[in-house]
Design a protein around this motif. Sequence first.
Motif, PDB file in Angstrom:
ATOM      1  N   MET A  98       5.894   0.582   0.864  1.00  0.00           N
ATOM      2  CA  MET A  98       4.503   0.755   1.319  1.00  0.00           C
ATOM      3  C   MET A  98       4.325   0.228   2.748  1.00  0.00           C
ATOM      4  N   LEU A  99       5.136  -0.766   3.123  1.00  0.00           N
ATOM      5  CA  LEU A  99       5.048  -1.278   4.499  1.00  0.00           C
ATOM      6  C   LEU A  99       5.661  -0.295   5.494  1.00  0.00           C
ATOM      7  N   CYS A 123       5.639 -10.113  -2.497  1.00  0.00           N
ATOM      8  CA  CYS A 123       6.705  -9.501  -1.683  1.00  0.00           C
ATOM      9  C   CYS A 123       6.141  -8.962  -0.373  1.00  0.00           C
ATOM     10  N   VAL A 124       4.950  -8.334  -0.435  1.00  0.00           N
ATOM     11  CA  VAL A 124       4.318  -7.822   0.784  1.00  0.00           C
ATOM     12  C   VAL A 124       4.159  -8.962   1.796  1.00  0.00           C
ATOM     13  N   ILE A 125       3.668 -10.101   1.324  1.00  0.00           N
ATOM     14  CA  ILE A 125       3.451 -11.246   2.231  1.00  0.00           C
ATOM     15  C   ILE A 125       4.755 -11.611   2.947  1.00  0.00           C
ATOM     16  N   GLN A 126       5.830 -11.738   2.183  1.00  0.00           N
ATOM     17  CA  GLN A 126       7.094 -12.211   2.771  1.00  0.00           C
ATOM     18  C   GLN A 126       7.761 -11.150   3.649  1.00  0.00           C
ATOM     19  N   LEU A 127       7.722  -9.892   3.193  1.00  0.00           N
ATOM     20  CA  LEU A 127       8.364  -8.830   3.979  1.00  0.00           C
ATOM     21  C   LEU A 127       7.599  -8.591   5.273  1.00  0.00           C
ATOM     22  N   ALA A 128       6.258  -8.687   5.193  1.00  0.00           N
ATOM     23  CA  ALA A 128       5.442  -8.535   6.404  1.00  0.00           C
ATOM     24  C   ALA A 128       5.766  -9.674   7.372  1.00  0.00           C
ATOM     25  N   VAL A 207      -3.954   2.173   1.040  1.00  0.00           N
ATOM     26  CA  VAL A 207      -3.042   2.764   0.059  1.00  0.00           C
ATOM     27  C   VAL A 207      -3.337   2.150  -1.308  1.00  0.00           C
ATOM     28  N   THR A 208      -3.706   2.980  -2.257  1.00  0.00           N
ATOM     29  CA  THR A 208      -3.944   2.496  -3.622  1.00  0.00           C
ATOM     30  C   THR A 208      -2.682   2.710  -4.438  1.00  0.00           C
ATOM     31  N   TYR A 209      -2.214   1.638  -5.088  1.00  0.00           N
ATOM     32  CA  TYR A 209      -0.979   1.765  -5.895  1.00  0.00           C
ATOM     33  C   TYR A 209      -1.139   1.200  -7.292  1.00  0.00           C
ATOM     34  N   GLY A 210      -2.323   0.684  -7.625  1.00  0.00           N
ATOM     35  CA  GLY A 210      -2.568   0.161  -8.964  1.00  0.00           C
ATOM     36  C   GLY A 210      -4.057   0.052  -9.198  1.00  0.00           C
ATOM     37  N   GLY A 211      -4.430  -0.175 -10.451  1.00  0.00           N
ATOM     38  CA  GLY A 211      -5.860  -0.265 -10.786  1.00  0.00           C
ATOM     39  C   GLY A 211      -6.109  -1.353 -11.819  1.00  0.00           C
TER      40      GLY A 211
END
Length: 297
Positions: A98-99, A123-128, A207-211
């Motif tokens: 997604m990044l 994971c988003v936090i760390q990869l970003a 980007v929506t990937y969950g609800g």
Amino acid sequence: MLCAPINPSDINRIQGVYPVRPQPPAVGGYEGVGEVYSVGSAVTSLSPGDLVIPSPPSFGTWQTYIVKDQNVWHKIDKGVPMEYAATITVNPLTALLMLEEFVTLNSGDAIVQNGATSMVGQCVIQLAKSQGIRSINIIRDRDGVDEVKETLKNLGADKVFTESELEVKNLKSLLGDIPEPALGFNCVGGNAASLVLKFLRQGGTMVTYGGMSKKPVTVSTSAFIFKELSLRGFWLQKWLSKEKAVESRRMIDKLLGLVQDGKLKYKMELAPFSDFKTSLDKTLGKLGSQPKQVIKF
Ligand SMILES: NC(=O)c1ccc[n+]([C@@H]2O[C@H](COP(=O)([O-])OP(=O)(O)OC[C@H]3O[C@@H](n4cnc5c(N)ncnc54)[C@H](OP(=O)(O)O)[C@@H]3O)[C@@H](O)[C@H]2O)c1
């Protein structure tokens, strides 16, 4: 199989609300890690004792023995902690993709996300962070919020807000030196999705990937007309079906390398199979916010 996680989508498949589901009777679970027990005479790429993950992930990982074609299995380094090997193919890969897939981000840019405590969120936090990208993170209100904020900041989060802290007129005033984000991730819906939209800059993309809240995403007319926001969706299973087997294994190896270097970590609870019911209740939210449950067989 050595161990396998319980992911939200595993629950959705059992509930019958996921667009793809195995033919019942079926075994649950979609990712996990196993040790090769024995191989057929024509198998050359694997030997007993190898550590393997199904890649792309596939149905039926919640069982002790699985027989599948050798092509299903991706051999990984034996030094990878088994709970990370078991969980790398769904959530960390989603965060990485997604990044990369939607907006070209440069060092110094920012992203905003809700559900920041999720495995994808961590994971988003760390990869970003590893790419010099700042992150604005939204979490649910809860007891012990300071501890959760501290944990996410230790992972590299720049800002962490609860939803109620964002009930202010001017969100931009909360950003300090962080630029308005061009990209946002939504896995919650409802108010948490509206907050992601509010943070986005002119022309930004959510980007929506969950609800997770099961509430719909609502968007104001002005967000489309005057702010020109774009709304997109991401589904890993769809991405993987685009003949991405080789590329996804390369990305998985990269992520496992980060794990081994201590550059990617996330909260998990390893539970023996005898505690399966408790782990299921924890995943279903019956016992409050809980770390990802990983079942050890
Ligand atoms: N589209 C795809 O291809 C794809 C791929 C991977 C994951 N996903 C989706 O990504 C989301 C996160 O998955 P994950 O495995 O990373 O999550 P996880 O580690 O199992 O964590 C669950 C997350 O959901 C939050 N949550 C639970 N119930 C909620 C509710 N009623 N309202 C708001 N938030 C709630 C939790 O927040 P608290 O900390 O506040 O409890 C936590 O952040 C899920 O929706 C999953 O289906 C989608």
